[in-house]
Design a protein around this motif. Structure first.
Motif, short mmCIF file in Angstrom:
data_model
loop_
_atom_site.label_atom_id
_atom_site.label_comp_id
_atom_site.label_asym_id
_atom_site.label_seq_id
_atom_site.Cartn_x
_atom_site.Cartn_y
_atom_site.Cartn_z
N GLU A 1 0.82 -1.26 0.01
CA GLU A 1 -0.04 -0.09 -0.08
C GLU A 1 0.93 1.13 -0.01
N MET A 2 1.94 1.31 0.88
CA MET A 2 2.84 2.49 0.77
C MET A 2 3.51 2.53 -0.75
N ALA A 3 4.05 1.25 -1.21
CA ALA A 3 4.47 1.67 -2.52
C ALA A 3 3.52 1.89 -3.46
N LYS A 4 2.40 1.66 -3.55
CA LYS A 4 1.26 2.24 -4.21
C LYS A 4 1.02 3.61 -4.21
N ALA A 5 0.90 4.06 -3.01
CA ALA A 5 0.54 5.70 -2.89
C ALA A 5 1.94 6.31 -3.24
N TYR A 6 3.25 5.81 -2.93
CA TYR A 6 4.46 6.52 -3.39
C TYR A 6 4.44 6.55 -5.09
N LEU A 7 4.00 5.65 -5.66
CA LEU A 7 4.03 5.59 -7.05
C LEU A 7 2.65 6.44 -7.74
N ASP A 8 1.68 6.44 -7.07
CA ASP A 8 0.43 7.47 -7.34
C ASP A 8 1.12 8.75 -7.34
N VAL A 9 1.69 9.17 -6.14
CA VAL A 9 2.21 10.65 -6.03
C VAL A 9 3.42 10.85 -7.20
N ALA A 10 4.29 10.01 -7.54
CA ALA A 10 5.24 10.31 -8.55
C ALA A 10 4.50 10.37 -10.04
N ASP B 1 3.80 18.36 -13.88
CA ASP B 1 5.01 18.84 -14.60
C ASP B 1 5.52 18.38 -15.83
N GLY B 2 5.18 17.09 -16.18
CA GLY B 2 5.76 16.28 -17.32
C GLY B 2 7.00 15.71 -16.91
N ASP B 3 7.54 15.84 -15.68
CA ASP B 3 8.91 15.12 -15.54
C ASP B 3 8.65 13.72 -15.19
N LEU B 4 9.00 13.07 -16.61
CA LEU B 4 8.98 11.44 -16.35
C LEU B 4 10.00 10.83 -15.65
N GLY B 5 11.13 11.61 -15.32
CA GLY B 5 12.28 10.94 -14.77
C GLY B 5 12.10 10.75 -13.24
N PHE B 6 11.18 11.65 -12.68
CA PHE B 6 10.53 11.60 -11.42
C PHE B 6 10.09 10.33 -11.01
N PHE B 7 9.08 10.21 -12.00
CA PHE B 7 8.20 8.71 -11.98
C PHE B 7 9.12 7.40 -12.05
N LEU B 8 9.96 7.60 -13.08
CA LEU B 8 11.20 6.46 -13.19
C LEU B 8 11.85 6.15 -12.17
N GLU B 9 12.11 7.30 -11.45
CA GLU B 9 13.02 7.04 -10.13
C GLU B 9 12.12 6.48 -9.13
N ALA B 10 11.14 6.71 -9.00
CA ALA B 10 10.24 6.18 -7.97
C ALA B 10 9.98 4.77 -8.21
N LEU B 11 9.64 4.26 -9.50
CA LEU B 11 9.41 2.87 -9.80
C LEU B 11 10.69 2.11 -9.61
N ARG B 12 11.75 2.77 -9.93
CA ARG B 12 13.18 2.24 -9.67
C ARG B 12 13.37 1.90 -8.27
N ASN B 13 12.92 2.62 -7.42
CA ASN B 13 13.26 2.68 -6.06
C ASN B 13 12.33 1.55 -5.68
N VAL B 14 11.05 1.60 -6.07
CA VAL B 14 10.20 0.13 -5.71
C VAL B 14 10.77 -1.02 -6.00
N VAL B 15 11.27 -1.07 -7.23
CA VAL B 15 11.96 -2.15 -7.73
C VAL B 15 13.07 -3.00 -6.71
#
Length: 103
Positions: free
Chosen positions: A20-29, A36-50
């Protein structure tokens, strides 16, 4: 009596073990990306979860994707295909979905 302090990254990785925390983290990213269109922020969050949940080597083995390529596509400069993002999310126990925008 002194208390051992942990660094920020250790605490975040521990919290990302909780689905649930990982889902919330990815949702925020993803919301940040929408704003703001910053895909890098989402990709970094996804990498952190992985990295917190299974690691790149395990992800590469289970998805059949190249480990070095995974590091590259999940970097802030990455540009993965939708199929790759979907495959990674599926491995983590999530899926892409479309929701109406709340006004």
């Amino acid at each position: 009596m002194s208390k051992k302090l942990r660094n920020h990254d250790e605490v975040v990785k521990e919290q990302l073990l909780n689905p649930e925390m990982a889902k919330a983290y990815l949702d925020v990213a993803l919301e940040e990306y929408e704003q703001d269109g910053d895909l890098g922020f989402f990709l970094e969050a996804l990498r952190n979860v992985v990295e917190a949940r299974s690691g790149m080597t395990s992800l590469a083995e289970k998805t059949g994707l190249n480990r070095q390529n995974l590091y590259r596509v999940l970097s802030p400069e990455g540009n993965p295909e939708l199929r790759t993002i979907s495959l990674i999310l599926h491995h983590l126990g999530y899926r892409l979905s479309v929701q109406p925008i709340q006004s």
